[in-house]
Design an enzyme around this catalytic site. Structure first.
Site, PDB file in Angstrom:
ATOM      1  N   ASP A  34       0.881  -1.173   0.000  1.00 47.69           N
ATOM      2  CA  ASP A  34       0.000   0.000   0.000  1.00 47.69           C
ATOM      3  C   ASP A  34       0.918   1.222   0.000  1.00 47.69           C
ATOM      4  O   ASP A  34       1.925   1.239   0.710  1.00 47.69           O
ATOM      5  CB  ASP A  34      -0.879  -0.017   1.269  1.00 47.69           C
ATOM      6  CG  ASP A  34      -2.119   0.848   1.131  1.00 47.69           C
ATOM      7  OD1 ASP A  34      -3.235   0.331   1.335  1.00 47.69           O
ATOM      8  OD2 ASP A  34      -1.975   2.055   0.819  1.00 47.69           O
ATOM      9  N   LEU A  36      -0.124   4.115   0.916  1.00 48.15           N
ATOM     10  CA  LEU A  36      -0.721   4.988   1.946  1.00 48.15           C
ATOM     11  C   LEU A  36      -1.237   6.305   1.362  1.00 48.15           C
ATOM     12  O   LEU A  36      -1.379   7.288   2.089  1.00 48.15           O
ATOM     13  CB  LEU A  36       0.255   5.236   3.101  1.00 48.15           C
ATOM     14  CG  LEU A  36       0.774   3.977   3.809  1.00 48.15           C
ATOM     15  CD1 LEU A  36       1.692   4.354   4.974  1.00 48.15           C
ATOM     16  CD2 LEU A  36      -0.386   3.127   4.332  1.00 48.15           C
ATOM     17  N   PHE A  75      -6.917  -4.802  -4.015  1.00 51.53           N
ATOM     18  CA  PHE A  75      -7.870  -3.756  -3.639  1.00 51.53           C
ATOM     19  C   PHE A  75      -7.452  -2.369  -4.141  1.00 51.53           C
ATOM     20  O   PHE A  75      -8.306  -1.524  -4.371  1.00 51.53           O
ATOM     21  CB  PHE A  75      -7.969  -3.647  -2.105  1.00 51.53           C
ATOM     22  CG  PHE A  75      -8.580  -4.822  -1.419  1.00 51.53           C
ATOM     23  CD1 PHE A  75      -9.960  -4.967  -1.362  1.00 51.53           C
ATOM     24  CD2 PHE A  75      -7.792  -5.778  -0.799  1.00 51.53           C
ATOM     25  CE1 PHE A  75     -10.544  -6.040  -0.714  1.00 51.53           C
ATOM     26  CE2 PHE A  75      -8.355  -6.867  -0.144  1.00 51.53           C
ATOM     27  CZ  PHE A  75      -9.734  -6.994  -0.113  1.00 51.53           C
ATOM     28  N   ALA A  76      -6.116  -2.164  -4.216  1.00 53.00           N
ATOM     29  CA  ALA A  76      -5.607  -0.791  -4.387  1.00 53.00           C
ATOM     30  C   ALA A  76      -6.257  -0.089  -5.573  1.00 53.00           C
ATOM     31  O   ALA A  76      -6.085  -0.508  -6.714  1.00 53.00           O
ATOM     32  CB  ALA A  76      -4.092  -0.834  -4.567  1.00 53.00           C
ATOM     33  N   PHE A  78      -8.537   3.976  -6.637  1.00 59.16           N
ATOM     34  CA  PHE A  78      -9.352   5.125  -6.231  1.00 59.16           C
ATOM     35  C   PHE A  78     -10.814   4.715  -6.375  1.00 59.16           C
ATOM     36  O   PHE A  78     -11.163   3.956  -7.292  1.00 59.16           O
ATOM     37  CB  PHE A  78      -9.064   6.340  -7.120  1.00 59.16           C
ATOM     38  CG  PHE A  78      -7.689   6.914  -6.954  1.00 59.16           C
ATOM     39  CD1 PHE A  78      -6.998   6.804  -5.757  1.00 59.16           C
ATOM     40  CD2 PHE A  78      -7.068   7.593  -8.003  1.00 59.16           C
ATOM     41  CE1 PHE A  78      -5.724   7.345  -5.592  1.00 59.16           C
ATOM     42  CE2 PHE A  78      -5.801   8.145  -7.852  1.00 59.16           C
ATOM     43  CZ  PHE A  78      -5.131   8.021  -6.659  1.00 59.16           C
ATOM     44  N   TYR A 143     -14.881   5.804 -12.950  1.00 61.31           N
ATOM     45  CA  TYR A 143     -14.526   4.840 -11.894  1.00 61.31           C
ATOM     46  C   TYR A 143     -14.994   3.436 -12.305  1.00 61.31           C
ATOM     47  O   TYR A 143     -14.217   2.485 -12.325  1.00 61.31           O
ATOM     48  CB  TYR A 143     -15.168   5.253 -10.566  1.00 61.31           C
ATOM     49  CG  TYR A 143     -15.197   4.131  -9.580  1.00 61.31           C
ATOM     50  CD1 TYR A 143     -14.019   3.670  -9.007  1.00 61.31           C
ATOM     51  CD2 TYR A 143     -16.390   3.476  -9.253  1.00 61.31           C
ATOM     52  CE1 TYR A 143     -14.030   2.598  -8.142  1.00 61.31           C
ATOM     53  CE2 TYR A 143     -16.397   2.412  -8.378  1.00 61.31           C
ATOM     54  CZ  TYR A 143     -15.216   1.974  -7.825  1.00 61.31           C
ATOM     55  OH  TYR A 143     -15.219   0.905  -6.988  1.00 61.31           O
ATOM     56  N   ARG A 283     -26.244  13.941  -7.916  1.00 61.90           N
ATOM     57  CA  ARG A 283     -24.787  13.893  -8.101  1.00 61.90           C
ATOM     58  C   ARG A 283     -24.516  13.230  -9.454  1.00 61.90           C
ATOM     59  O   ARG A 283     -25.078  12.166  -9.736  1.00 61.90           O
ATOM     60  CB  ARG A 283     -24.163  13.073  -6.971  1.00 61.90           C
ATOM     61  CG  ARG A 283     -22.666  12.932  -7.069  1.00 61.90           C
ATOM     62  CD  ARG A 283     -22.080  12.258  -5.846  1.00 61.90           C
ATOM     63  NE  ARG A 283     -22.494  10.872  -5.695  1.00 61.90           N
ATOM     64  CZ  ARG A 283     -22.108  10.073  -4.697  1.00 61.90           C
ATOM     65  NH1 ARG A 283     -21.321  10.527  -3.752  1.00 61.90           N
ATOM     66  NH2 ARG A 283     -22.521   8.828  -4.617  1.00 61.90           N
TER      67      ARG A 283
END
Ligand code: UFG
Length: 326
Positions: A34, A36, A75-76, A78, A143, A283
């Protein structure tokens, strides 16, 4: 399941850290990668974290040669839908570019299995509800599109390199570690449940994004799934792949949908406090309704949610939020 060596990218984040906790509890040897940029060092047990950007293929390959993982849980990424509508390039660079780098390192070092963190956003505005895995794939924001693209990469890496994968299409991850240690703390926070708590704690009203959708009360419908049940789906997927299972995709949700106004009501019930809110415009990039049909995950991987009840989800989330509020 026997003890396995697993590499987890994004293991310092909300869902990643819960999965690492479960893996360790179940006796596996876990290494976390990660950078971070979104995750927190305090989410990872000491000695397990390698601070790396997954875009650094050479560093990842070096780590894989040393630790020889049997599989990767990836998982990593945005995750903010709204932000992806404003800054698409960041989403494609990090989510797609990062995944390609990771897959390249895996092929180079002979790591053959991946559990991938995908999303219900791959379905865009589905034609009906609940959603089956066979529904058309048509993201409505960058996304979601970045996750569709990674699912496509995975298909080709299986076809050509025999790298098998499970893509877990999450609905709305929510709740917290039942013990109250790990929970949702995004910065900036964009997710509904922590923002409802924030509204209670600060007295500043939350904006409900749109009340003119074709849903029972006009607000968006989502399927909120407890993060612990979501984490367990990763472990079952690992077991499946390591036992020779073929590449596949699964929805991870409860099958029950809740509107934003219903969520406000349950939060008020659980906390005993009023949520101040105002109705605002829609949104951009939001689908009116996303509810899973999770029967494939239940029948093929014998997944059984332990915390299916919305009240329990909110109780765990509140326990975490009220003890960690700044
Ligand atoms: N919402 C509000 N006000 C807010 C924040 C959210 O009304 O201040 C509404 C949203 O419009 C939406 C619902 O609450 O209808 C849930 O919004 P979240 O931002 O919590 O979650 P999303 O449904 O947008 O997205 C989440 C994950 C994505 C994933 C998606 C799939 O963040 O990664 O679920 O369902 F793709």
């Amino acid at each position: 399941m026997d003890s396995r060596r697993i590499l987890v990218t994004g293991g310092a984040g909300y869902i990643g850290s819960q999965t690492v906790r479960l893996l360790l509890e179940q006796g596996h040897d876990v290494t976390v990668v990660d950078n971070l940029s979104k995750g927190y060092r305090h989410n990872v047990p000491a000695g397990r974290l390698f601070e790396l950007n997954i875009a650094d293929t050479a560093a990842l390959a070096g780590l894989m040669r040393r630790m020889r993982p049997q599989a990767v849980i990836h998982f990593a990424a945005f995750i903010a839908v709204g932000e992806s509508m404003r800054e698409p390039a960041r989403y494609f660079t990090n989510n797609l570019g990062g995944s390609l780098s990771l897959l390249t390192a895996m092929v180079e070092t002979g790591v053959r299995h991946m559990v991938f963190s995908s999303t219900a956003a791959v379905y865009g505005d589905p034609p009906s509800s609940p959603i089956l895995e066979t529904f058309p794939i048509k993201a409505v924001n960058p996304y979601g599109e970045s996750k569709v693209m990674v699912e496509t990469l995975l298909r080709w890496f299986d076809e050509i390199h025999r790298l098998t994968s499970v893509s877990l299409r999450y609905f709305n991850a929510s709740g917290a570690d039942p013990a109250g240690h790990l929970g949702e703390e995004h910065d900036p926070e964009t997710h509904l449940i922590p923002l409802l708590f924030r509204a209670i704690l600060t007295g500043q009203p939350i904006t409900v994004f749109g009340a003119d959708y074709p849903t029972p009360d006009g607000t968006c419908v989502r399927d909120y799934i407890h993060v612990d049940d979501l984490a367990q789906a990763h472990i079952l997927s690992l077991e499946y792949l390591l036992n020779g299972g073929a590449s596949d995709q699964f929805n991870v949700g409860t099958g029950a949908g809740h509107t934003v106004l219903e969520m406000i009501k349950v939060v008020e019930e659980v906390t005993g406090k009023k949520v101040p809110y105002v109705i605002g415009p829609r949104r951009e990039g939001d689908s009116p309704s996303l509810v899973a049909d999770p029967s494939k995950l239940r029948s093929r991987l014998a997944w059984q949610p332990r915390y299916g009840d919305l009240k329990t989800i909110i109780e765990h989330a509140w326990k975490f939020a009220s003890s960690h509020s700044k």
